[in-house]
Design an enzyme around this catalytic site. Structure first.
Site, short mmCIF file in Angstrom:
data_model
loop_
_atom_site.label_atom_id
_atom_site.label_comp_id
_atom_site.label_asym_id
_atom_site.label_seq_id
_atom_site.Cartn_x
_atom_site.Cartn_y
_atom_site.Cartn_z
N ARG A 1 2.93 42.83 12.19
CA ARG A 1 1.97 42.16 13.07
C ARG A 1 2.31 42.30 14.55
NH1 ARG A 1 3.19 39.09 8.89
NH2 ARG A 1 4.42 37.69 10.19
N GLU B 1 13.68 32.66 7.97
CA GLU B 1 13.47 31.27 7.60
C GLU B 1 13.60 31.11 6.09
OE1 GLU B 1 9.88 27.95 7.84
OE2 GLU B 1 9.56 29.94 8.64
#
Length: 179
Positions: free
Chosen positions: A62, A99
């Protein structure tokens, strides 16, 4: 140049993706809205107009959407940083924590980064691990990385602590997970 746009209205929030307990901030609606893309590019140009930048690096996948547009608008070369195993030729790699796991990124070895000031662009800054690894790859090849530009910042994940040696600009920040 648009000076104001509520980017939150262009961000999809997908619960439990890519795994249970993660809220995914989806930039796809931005990509389908020329006014949002133009706003992002304009804000980057305004932010860095007096900053020495010799090239733009961005992260797969992205980050490429925004990094290439910004590189074109600034008339600067673009340096892709990809997931491991995706680039031909001689590459260098760097692993990092996410994460929700670990990953490895790579970039092609290039001789034209020595002493060049690179701006790293990504769609979202979460824990800071990906951008830290990207900066390490660029610095290994002699680049100078001082500035990071993200569209979305998840400040509740404390990325500023991990990336404290950099100047970080984000266009929208979330202090907590928000649907």
């Amino acid at each position: 140049m648009s000076l104001s746009l509520n980017l939150d209205t262009y961000i999809g929030k997908i619960p439990n993706f890519p795994k249970e307990g993660i809220l995914f901030y989806d930039v796809t609606p931005m990509l389908q809205a020329p006014e949002a893309l133009q706003f992002i590019v304009d804000q980057c140009l305004i932010t860095y107009k007096n900053t020495p930048i010799d090239g733009i690096a961005a992260l797969e996948a992205r980050g490429f959407y925004f990094g290439t547009l910004i590189a074109l608008a600034m008339n600067k070369p673009f340096f892709p940083i990809r997931k491991a195993g995706k680039l031909p030729g001689s590459t260098i790699q760097q692993s990092y924590d996410l994460e929700y796991g670990t990953a490895t990124i790579e970039m092609q070895v290039t001789s034209n980064l020595q002493g060049k000031h690179l701006l790293i662009v990504d769609d979202l800054i979460a824990t800071g691990g990906t951008l830290q690894a990207a900066a390490q790859l660029l610095e290994q090849q002699g680049a100078i990385v001082q500035h990071l530009f993200g569209i979305i910042g998840l400040s509740f994940l404390n990325y500023r602590k991990v990336l404290q040696q950099f100047t970080i600009q984000t266009l929208i920040n979330y202090d907590k997970e928000t649907i």
